[in-house]
Design an enzyme around this catalytic site. Structure first.
Site: not given
Length: 322
Positions: A75, A77
C-alpha cells in the site's frame, strides 16, 4: 488507456465494479512495468560486474532468495509514504494554477486530518478523487505524467518511510517483484514506483480517449476489495503463488488484500488493523514516533502546509477539550 465506458453500465454491482477496477489496474500495471524492466536491464548488467558487500538480513527466513513465484505488494499512503499521494498531487496542481484557492483549502483540511488521525476517511478520499477527476478532465495524460515527476520531487520524495523502503528493497534483493497497490491514480503511483526502483504499480485507472482524460474512472477507485481483486488478477497473469507472496498496509480497509497472501504485514497500523493483526499473529512494523501527531501529523511546509497545519492544530485542540 483506451476508454472502457461501454464495459461499465451504471447499474453494475459494487462487486463487479471492484473486479473491473482491479483487472484494469492490473493491465495498466503490467504495461508500465514492461517499460521499467527495459530500463532496469542496463542497470542490472552493470551491477553484475560489482561485488556487493555482504549484509546480514533482518529476517533470514523471509523473503526467500530466488523464489520467482513470490512477490510483494505495498500500500502507498501512510505505508510507504507519509500522508496521501493524491493530496500531495493536489498541492502540486494548485501551485501550477490548475484550480482555485477554495479547492486548496479542502485538500489541506483532508490531508491534515489524514496525517493527524492516521486513518482514511471514506468521504474525504471520495471527495479528493472527485476533485482530482474534475481538475484533470480535458488534460493530456502525457502532460500530467510530466507534472507528476516534478510533484514527486517537490512534495513526496522526502516523505518516504525509510523502514518501509528497506522492506521493499529486501524483496528486490531477493530477486522478487515489488508492486505498489494504491487508490491513487495509476500514473502517479507508477512515477513513485519507478523513482523507488520498484517493479510497477496498481492504481486507480482514469478513463482517457486519444490520450486525454475524460473525467471518469474505469470501474471504481482501487480501494478495499478492489485492491484484492487487482492483486489477484496480477498474480494470475504473472504466475505467482499468493501463499508465498507478501503484502504490507497501514489500513484495516486493506484487510482483504492482506488476507490474500501468506505473509501479511501491518505497517504503521490503524487501531482496527493492529487489533486484527494481533489476533491473527501477523507481523507488525511501526515507523512512527510515540508523538506522531506532533511529528508526523502536522505538515511543516509553507503555503498549503501552513494552512493544513492550522487545521491539524484545531483538530488536536478539539480532541484535548473533549
Amino acid at each position: 488507456m483506451a476508454a472502457l465506458g461501454w464495459l461499465t453500465p451504471r447499474r453494475r454491482s459494487a462487486t463487479a465494479r471492484s473486479v473491473l477496477a482491479g483487472e484494469a489496474s492490473a493491465e495498466a500495471a503490467r504495461k508500465s512495468s514492461q517499460e521499467l524492466e527495459a530500463l532496469d536491464e542496463a542497470a542490472a548488467a552493470a551491477a553484475l560486474s560489482e561485488e556487493p558487500a555482504p549484509e546480514e538480513p533482518a529476517e533470514p527466513e523471509f523473503p526467500v532468495v530466488g523464489d520467482d513465484k513470490a512477490a510483494a505488494f505495498f500500500d502507498l499512503d501512510n505505508t510507504v509514504m507519509q500522508g496521501a499521494a493524491i493530496f500531495h498531487f493536489g498541492r502540486g496542481l494548485y501551485k501550477r494554477k490548475f484550480f482555485e484557492r477554495q479547492e486548496l483549502a479542502r485538500f489541506a483540511w483532508q490531508q491534515a486530518w489524514f496525517r493527524l488521525a492516521g486513518v482514511e476517511d471514506p468521504e474525504h478520499m471520495q471527495d479528493a478523487r472527485d476533485s482530482a477527476l474534475s481538475i484533470v478532465k480535458g488534460h493530456r495524460v502525457a502532460e500530467l505524467m510530466s507534472i507528476g515527476e516534478e510533484i514527486y520531487d517537490e512534495y513526496m520524495a522526502e516523505r518516504i518511510w525509510p523502514g518501509t523502503r528497506a522492506l521493499a528493497q529486501a524483496h528486490l534483493d531477493a530477486g522478487q517483484k515489488v508492486w505498489l497497490v494504491t487508490a491513487a491514480p495509476v500514473e502517479t503511483a507508477t512515477i513513485i514506483a519507478r523513482r523507488l526502483g520498484l517493479t510497477g504499480a496498481l492504481g486507480t485507472v482514469a478513463e482517457s480517449m486519444d490520450g486525454i482524460y475524460t473525467g471518469k474512472l474505469v470501474g471504481e477507485p482501487l480501494h478495499g476489495p478492489a485492491k484484492a481483486e487487482a492483486v489477484r488478477a496480477l498474480a494470475s497473469a504473472e504466475g505467482l503463488d499468493l501463499a508465498r507472496c507478501a503484502a504490507y498496509s497501514d489500513s484495516h480497509n486493506d484487510i482483504p488484500m492482506l488476507s490474500l497472501v501468506g505473509h501479511p504485514y501491518a505497517i504503521n497500523p490503524d487501531a482496527k488493523l493492529r487489533k486484527h493483526a494481533r489476533e491473527r499473529d501477523w507481523r507488525l512494523r511501526d515507523y512512527r514516533t510515540g508523538r506522531k501527531a506532533a511529528k508526523v501529523g502536522i505538515p511543516a511546509a509553507a503555503g498549503v502546509g501552513a494552512l493544513a497545519g492550522g487545521t491539524a492544530a484545531a483538530i488536536a485542540l478539539h480532541r484535548r477539550r473533549h
